[in-house]
Enzyme design. Structure first.
Site, PDB file in Angstrom:
ATOM      1  N   HIS A 247       0.857  -1.196   0.000  1.00  0.00           N
ATOM      2  CA  HIS A 247       0.000   0.000   0.000  1.00  0.00           C
ATOM      3  C   HIS A 247       0.887   1.238   0.000  1.00  0.00           C
ATOM      4  CE1 HIS A 247      -4.152  -1.654   1.310  1.00  0.00           C
ATOM      5  NE2 HIS A 247      -3.483  -2.559   0.645  1.00  0.00           N
TER       6      HIS A 247
ATOM      7  N   PRO B  43      -4.633   0.722  18.648  1.00  0.00           N
ATOM      8  CA  PRO B  43      -4.323   0.222  17.301  1.00  0.00           C
ATOM      9  C   PRO B  43      -4.369   1.254  16.179  1.00  0.00           C
ATOM     10  CG  PRO B  43      -6.472  -0.584  18.024  1.00  0.00           C
ATOM     11  CD  PRO B  43      -5.873   0.129  19.175  1.00  0.00           C
TER      12      PRO B  43
ATOM     13  N   LYS C 149       0.909   0.156  15.101  1.00  0.00           N
ATOM     14  CA  LYS C 149       2.313   0.088  15.525  1.00  0.00           C
ATOM     15  C   LYS C 149       2.702  -1.129  16.377  1.00  0.00           C
ATOM     16  CE  LYS C 149       3.815   3.670  13.500  1.00  0.00           C
ATOM     17  NZ  LYS C 149       3.849   3.098  12.168  1.00  0.00           N
TER      18      LYS C 149
ATOM     19  N   TYR D  67       3.827   6.739   9.879  1.00  0.00           N
ATOM     20  CA  TYR D  67       3.007   5.578   9.515  1.00  0.00           C
ATOM     21  C   TYR D  67       3.858   4.477   8.884  1.00  0.00           C
ATOM     22  CZ  TYR D  67      -1.187   3.028   8.176  1.00  0.00           C
ATOM     23  OH  TYR D  67      -2.163   2.063   8.064  1.00  0.00           O
TER      24      TYR D  67
HETATM   25  P1  RFL Z   1       1.564 -11.315  21.711  1.00  0.00           P
HETATM   26  O1  RFL Z   1       1.208 -11.391  20.270  1.00  0.00           O
HETATM   27  O2  RFL Z   1       0.521 -11.006  22.685  1.00  0.00           O
HETATM   28  O3  RFL Z   1       2.237 -12.715  22.077  1.00  0.00           O
HETATM   29  C1  RFL Z   1       2.500 -13.094  23.417  1.00  0.00           C
HETATM   30  C2  RFL Z   1       2.486 -14.591  23.489  1.00  0.00           C
HETATM   31  O4  RFL Z   1       2.840 -14.979  24.820  1.00  0.00           O
HETATM   32  C3  RFL Z   1       1.998 -16.041  25.222  1.00  0.00           C
HETATM   33  N1  RFL Z   1       1.936 -16.093  26.694  1.00  0.00           N
HETATM   34  C4  RFL Z   1       2.521 -17.053  27.431  1.00  0.00           C
HETATM   35  N2  RFL Z   1       3.274 -18.099  27.091  1.00  0.00           N
HETATM   36  C5  RFL Z   1       3.711 -18.907  28.092  1.00  0.00           C
HETATM   37  N3  RFL Z   1       3.401 -18.722  29.405  1.00  0.00           N
HETATM   38  C6  RFL Z   1       2.653 -17.661  29.796  1.00  0.00           C
HETATM   39  N4  RFL Z   1       2.375 -17.479  31.102  1.00  0.00           N
HETATM   40  C7  RFL Z   1       2.175 -16.771  28.782  1.00  0.00           C
HETATM   41  N5  RFL Z   1       1.414 -15.658  28.805  1.00  0.00           N
HETATM   42  C8  RFL Z   1       1.273 -15.260  27.528  1.00  0.00           C
HETATM   43  C9  RFL Z   1       0.662 -15.709  24.581  1.00  0.00           C
HETATM   44  O5  RFL Z   1      -0.169 -16.855  24.480  1.00  0.00           O
HETATM   45  C10 RFL Z   1       1.099 -15.158  23.225  1.00  0.00           C
HETATM   46  O6  RFL Z   1       1.168 -16.163  22.221  1.00  0.00           O
HETATM   47  O7  RFL Z   1       2.750 -10.253  21.965  1.00  0.00           O
HETATM   48  P2  RFL Z   1       3.965  -9.794  21.047  1.00  0.00           P
HETATM   49  O8  RFL Z   1       4.742 -10.957  20.504  1.00  0.00           O
HETATM   50  O9  RFL Z   1       4.667  -8.786  21.838  1.00  0.00           O
HETATM   51  O10 RFL Z   1       3.273  -9.115  19.771  1.00  0.00           O
HETATM   52  C11 RFL Z   1       2.545  -7.933  19.894  1.00  0.00           C
HETATM   53  C12 RFL Z   1       1.431  -7.873  18.842  1.00  0.00           C
HETATM   54  O11 RFL Z   1       0.697  -9.064  18.891  1.00  0.00           O
HETATM   55  C13 RFL Z   1       0.487  -6.668  19.052  1.00  0.00           C
HETATM   56  O12 RFL Z   1       1.239  -5.530  19.405  1.00  0.00           O
HETATM   57  C14 RFL Z   1      -0.328  -6.325  17.785  1.00  0.00           C
HETATM   58  O13 RFL Z   1      -1.231  -7.333  17.466  1.00  0.00           O
HETATM   59  C15 RFL Z   1      -1.064  -5.001  17.982  1.00  0.00           C
HETATM   60  N6  RFL Z   1      -1.930  -4.663  16.835  1.00  0.00           N
HETATM   61  C16 RFL Z   1      -1.393  -4.128  15.662  1.00  0.00           C
HETATM   62  N7  RFL Z   1      -0.074  -3.981  15.527  1.00  0.00           N
HETATM   63  C17 RFL Z   1       0.446  -3.523  14.343  1.00  0.00           C
HETATM   64  O14 RFL Z   1       1.665  -3.369  14.249  1.00  0.00           O
HETATM   65  N8  RFL Z   1      -0.336  -3.229  13.246  1.00  0.00           N
HETATM   66  C18 RFL Z   1      -1.679  -3.372  13.294  1.00  0.00           C
HETATM   67  O15 RFL Z   1      -2.323  -3.164  12.281  1.00  0.00           O
HETATM   68  C19 RFL Z   1      -2.258  -3.810  14.546  1.00  0.00           C
HETATM   69  N9  RFL Z   1      -3.577  -3.982  14.647  1.00  0.00           N
HETATM   70  C20 RFL Z   1      -3.296  -4.892  16.903  1.00  0.00           C
HETATM   71  C21 RFL Z   1      -4.103  -4.532  15.794  1.00  0.00           C
HETATM   72  C22 RFL Z   1      -3.854  -5.488  18.021  1.00  0.00           C
HETATM   73  C23 RFL Z   1      -5.186  -5.705  18.052  1.00  0.00           C
HETATM   74  N10 RFL Z   1      -5.679  -6.320  19.221  1.00  0.00           N
HETATM   75  C24 RFL Z   1      -6.493  -7.454  19.191  1.00  0.00           C
HETATM   76  C25 RFL Z   1      -5.110  -5.955  20.499  1.00  0.00           C
HETATM   77  C26 RFL Z   1      -5.450  -4.733  15.812  1.00  0.00           C
HETATM   78  C27 RFL Z   1      -6.014  -5.303  16.945  1.00  0.00           C
HETATM   79  C28 RFL Z   1      -7.489  -5.472  16.919  1.00  0.00           C
HETATM   80  C1  PHB Z   2      -5.947  -4.141  10.542  1.00  0.00           C
HETATM   81  O1  PHB Z   2      -6.220  -4.980  11.396  1.00  0.00           O
HETATM   82  O2  PHB Z   2      -6.015  -4.397   9.318  1.00  0.00           O
HETATM   83  C2  PHB Z   2      -5.545  -2.791  10.992  1.00  0.00           C
HETATM   84  C3  PHB Z   2      -5.529  -2.480  12.347  1.00  0.00           C
HETATM   85  C4  PHB Z   2      -5.156  -1.214  12.751  1.00  0.00           C
HETATM   86  C5  PHB Z   2      -4.787  -0.263  11.807  1.00  0.00           C
HETATM   87  C6  PHB Z   2      -4.772  -0.582  10.470  1.00  0.00           C
HETATM   88  C7  PHB Z   2      -5.167  -1.848  10.047  1.00  0.00           C
HETATM   89  O3  PHB Z   2      -4.434   0.981  12.196  1.00  0.00           O
END
Ligand code: RFL
Ligand code: PHB
Length: 410
Positions: A75, A298, A302, A390
């Site tokens: 994108h 979100p 980031k 971004y």
């Molecule tokens: P995670 O992905 O939470 O992974 C942590 C892992 O640790 C495990 N765990 C354990 N394992 C063993 N023993 C225990 N006691 C444990 N406790 C926990 C868990 O099961 C899990 O598998 O953390 P990590 O690796 O730091 O990664 C971070 C990302 O997952 C998170 O920041 C992103 O998903 C945030 N986020 C977005 N980030 C982006 O860069 N771009 C995006 O577009 C974006 N969109 C989003 C998002 C997060 C969202 N939610 C659901 C919070 C959109 C959403 C809706």
């Molecule tokens: C996505 O889940 O596709 C997503 C989440 C947060 C953003 C952009 C895209 O800011």
């Protein structure tokens, strides 16, 4: 108690833990990853979608980018929509040729897990009762059970990486007196849906509306990801499919006849919006990375990207320790990461304020918000600051950074 040794014990198989294990393996450093969930759960959790340029580069350069390059979508711009009109921000031109990649987080995890298993990596799912011990000594230990009724085992490590997300045990192992936490919660949540439909737009649409924020994102030519601002206390059962569609249509409507393509909603959930940072990100031989150390709302996309940049810094520090007997990079880990983390916190907070409806906003503040949107979509300087952040700021390895001539020169 059964005891095993490894160089780096990694707690959590999210983006941070899996990428760290992969980068260490490429440097000839062994690790064990301990994950509480099953492989299927890890590979099936729907979360982030946007990869910054730097994240894309790391995945490619470390040999796990092939499927992303085939199936991900490049994108080169995003749209800000307000007052019924779309305004494109040309990321590519404004950043000297950078872009983002839309490729789902769980696809990145599938690729990383496959790479680890192919190279014989030690990756254990469904572990229980993970506890950290002796983290302020030269041989920190992780105790755990292989499954719910397994015996307690001990993993003796040189370093422990706490990559266990916001709710994991690692951060809380640091004595309260040695950590400082900063946080803010927002008075809204995001309701996210996955929809079987063709894309309604070629680029992401971030939409500000009096009824609240909406986001149009995508996963593939067949599956779309849509979000709506909702009240933080809303229950997903209050949101029928009809209500979701009517709210999306109302918020995203334009004056030029743009239409949102509907389809079957096959997944929906509500996510809380919060900001959180712990300082420092290290205590003794324990290093926190990703959501274990910081959370962003979100809106700036980031979170996943910060998790990847943290572990790039950590892998480099650990490699310097083993190969060149240098611990200065590891000592600088927290400072190097936190500079980037705080700028991402700033940007995510800014994007959230720019685009959401806040119950506390007065009519004056609403007008200022609209003026800000007008500014960043009509001034090159305004648009450039959105674009630069971004697509992702660089990792600054030196602290403090040299002030660039373009900023300070005469
Ligand atoms: P995670 O992905 O939470 O992974 C942590 C892992 O640790 C495990 N765990 C354990 N394992 C063993 N023993 C225990 N006691 C444990 N406790 C926990 C868990 O099961 C899990 O598998 O953390 P990590 O690796 O730091 O990664 C971070 C990302 O997952 C998170 O920041 C992103 O998903 C945030 N986020 C977005 N980030 C982006 O860069 N771009 C995006 O577009 C974006 N969109 C989003 C998002 C997060 C969202 N939610 C659901 C919070 C959109 C959403 C809706
Ligand atoms: C996505 O889940 O596709 C997503 C989440 C947060 C953003 C952009 C895209 O800011």
């Amino acid at each position: 108690m059964r005891t095993q040794r490894t160089q780096v014990g990694i707690i959590g198989a999210g983006p941070a833990g899996l990428m760290l294990a992969h980068l260490l393996h490429l440097q000839g450093i062994e690790s064990v990853v301990l994950e509480a969930r099953t492989k299927e759960e890890v590979e099936g959790t729907i979360r982030a979608g946007v990869l910054e340029q730097g994240t894309v580069d790391v995945l490619r350069e470390s040999g796990v980018g092939a499927r992303m390059d085939r199936e991900g979508q490049v994108h080169r711009g995003i749209e800000f929509r307000f007052n019924g009109q779309g305004h494109r921000i040309n990321l590519h031109h404004l950043t000297g040729g950078k872009h983002v990649m839309v490729y789902a987080q769980h696809e990145v995890l599938i690729d990383l897990i496959e790479a680890r298993l192919k190279s014989g990596g030690d990756l254990r799912f469904t572990v229980r009762d993970v506890q950290l011990h002796d983290i302020d000594t030269d041989s920190p230990k992780i105790r755990f059970r292989r499954h719910a009724d397994g015996e307690l085992e001990e993993l003796v490590c040189d370093f422990v990486a706490g990559c266990d997300g916001f709710h994991g045990p690692s951060r809380l192992t640091i004595p309260a007196s040695a950590r400082r936490e900063y946080q803010k919660s927002f008075p809204m949540g995001w309701l996210g849906v996955l929809v079987e439909a063709p894309p309604s737009s070629e680029e992401l649409i971030y939409c500000r509306h009096e009824r609240g924020f909406a986001l149009v994102s995508t996963r593939s030519p067949e599956v779309q990801r849509l979000y709506l601002q909702v009240d933080a206390t809303d229950d997903i059962r209050e949101w029928s499919d009809d209500r979701i569609w009517s709210e999306l249509h109302a918020r995203l409507a334009t004056h030029d006849g743009w239409t949102l393509k509907e389809g079957r909603i096959f997944q929906k959930n509500i996510v809380a919006m919060r900001s959180f940072v712990v300082e420092p990100m290290q205590y003794g031989r324990l290093f926190l990375a990703g959501d274990a150390a910081h959370i962003v709302p979100p809106t700036g996309a980031k979170g996943l990207n910060l998790a990847i940049s943290d572990v790039c810094v950590l892998a480099r520090g650990i490699a310097a320790f083993y190969r060149r007997n240098r611990s200065d990079l590891l000592q600088a880990y927290s400072n190097i990461c936190l500079r980037r983390v705080w700028k991402a916190e700033r940007f995510s907070n800014y994007m959230t304020s720019l685009l959401h409806r806040f119950p506390s906003h007065s009519p004056f503040e609403e007008r200022v918000q609209l003026a800000e949107l007008d500014y960043v979509t009509s001034s090159v300087v305004g648009a450039q600051t959105i674009a630069e952040n971004y697509v992702g700021l660089p990792i600054e390895w030196e602290a403090p950074a040299p002030v660039t001539a373009a900023v300070a020169g005469h």
